[in-house]
Scaffold this active site. Sequence first.
Site, PDB file in Angstrom:
ATOM      1  N   THR A  76       0.849  -1.189   0.000  1.00 20.59           N
ATOM      2  CA  THR A  76       0.000   0.000   0.000  1.00 20.59           C
ATOM      3  C   THR A  76       0.882   1.237   0.000  1.00 20.59           C
ATOM      4  O   THR A  76       1.955   1.246   0.607  1.00 20.59           O
ATOM      5  CB  THR A  76      -0.944   0.012   1.225  1.00 20.59           C
ATOM      6  N   HIS A 100       2.444 -11.551  14.298  1.00 14.95           N
ATOM      7  CA  HIS A 100       3.486 -12.094  15.174  1.00 14.95           C
ATOM      8  C   HIS A 100       3.171 -13.523  15.620  1.00 14.95           C
ATOM      9  O   HIS A 100       4.026 -14.185  16.228  1.00 14.95           O
ATOM     10  CB  HIS A 100       3.648 -11.189  16.405  1.00 14.95           C
TER      11      HIS A 100
END
Length: 385
Positions: A304, A356
């Site tokens: 993006t 994560h």
Amino acid sequence: MKIEIRVPQLPESVSEAVLLNWHKQAGQFVKREECLIDLETDKVVLELPAPEDGALVEIVGKPGDVVISGQLIAYLDTEVKPEAVAPVAAAPAQAVVAAVGAPVATSNGVKAMPAAAKVAADNGVDLSNVAGSGRGGRVLKEDVLNSMAGKGSRIEERVPMSRLRKRVAERLLESQQTNAILTTFNEVNMKPVMDLRAKYKDQFEKKHGVKLGFMSLFVKAALSALKQYPVLNASVDGDDIVYHGYFDIGIAVGSPRGLVVPILRNAENMSIADIEKQIADFGKRAKDGKLALEELIGGTFSVTNGGTFGSMMSTPIINPPQSAILGMHATKDRAVVENGQVVVRPMMYLALSYDHRIIDGREAVLALVAIKDALEDPARLLLDL
């Protein structure tokens, strides 16, 4: 023969759609493949074409109705000839235009357009005190808004949130609640790729018919990093990690109805020119609402570019089911130290958000460094380093 017009089969990821505007009125003749109505889904606006030539004899679904796959919305008579309905269809259409565009007379005799009258009524504005700038002194919506400005008025306008906007909001919240999102940052010296672009942009455009931008180079740099650290190209499915042997890169594109992320399928097999052509095509069709649902589903990694709007720094949100997203930002001249000397370089901050749960900080940081190295030394992309 009278046939039924039904909502087409929607993809598995889309359960329902909203009817927008009918392009044809009941009684009008339509040709095969001519668009009858637009349908807005969670991801894109679809066009429903006429299956055969005929007259649209009855409209069942109204604009704003929520519909599902296979739901009946109209009837089409294929035995009716064009000459039998054309004169009849023209009159109602003209009448509708006239009715919609005609000014309304208020109780005090002031002529105002319908939108102006509504805004005035909602905000308690006396139209007799508003100077009209329209034809014949008609009061326009802008006239009412201008009269309210500067007088301490607190203007409010309530508009319904589009289905696409609501779905984007839902997915963003879902991503934040499901993924353990962390973001790592780095900065890249854009001078090497800017010099490369300046040197070859004219030759590139002449040969390939498309401008050479930075997005394709970032995609290539991201692909290089993903090959080195494949966990960033993976996704979570229940208790399993799915490693993808292909690279489908999502490119975030702004559209009038909200943010969409069309996918570059098998981007590893695309040249820089192929990527630039596809991105340009995505941008054009996103503005026109012509992107197909299949082009918005899936993806293994996204890029993006908030720098298009001037953003200096951001923490992009992962686009499920992906596990990482690269955020580009605005390029600004800054003082940096090179070989013990302070010099000015065009610098860009890069952000890599990752899940994560499956991606450790080591892999995320090293992947972002690999992207940085590839951009600061584009020869690495040619030598596959």
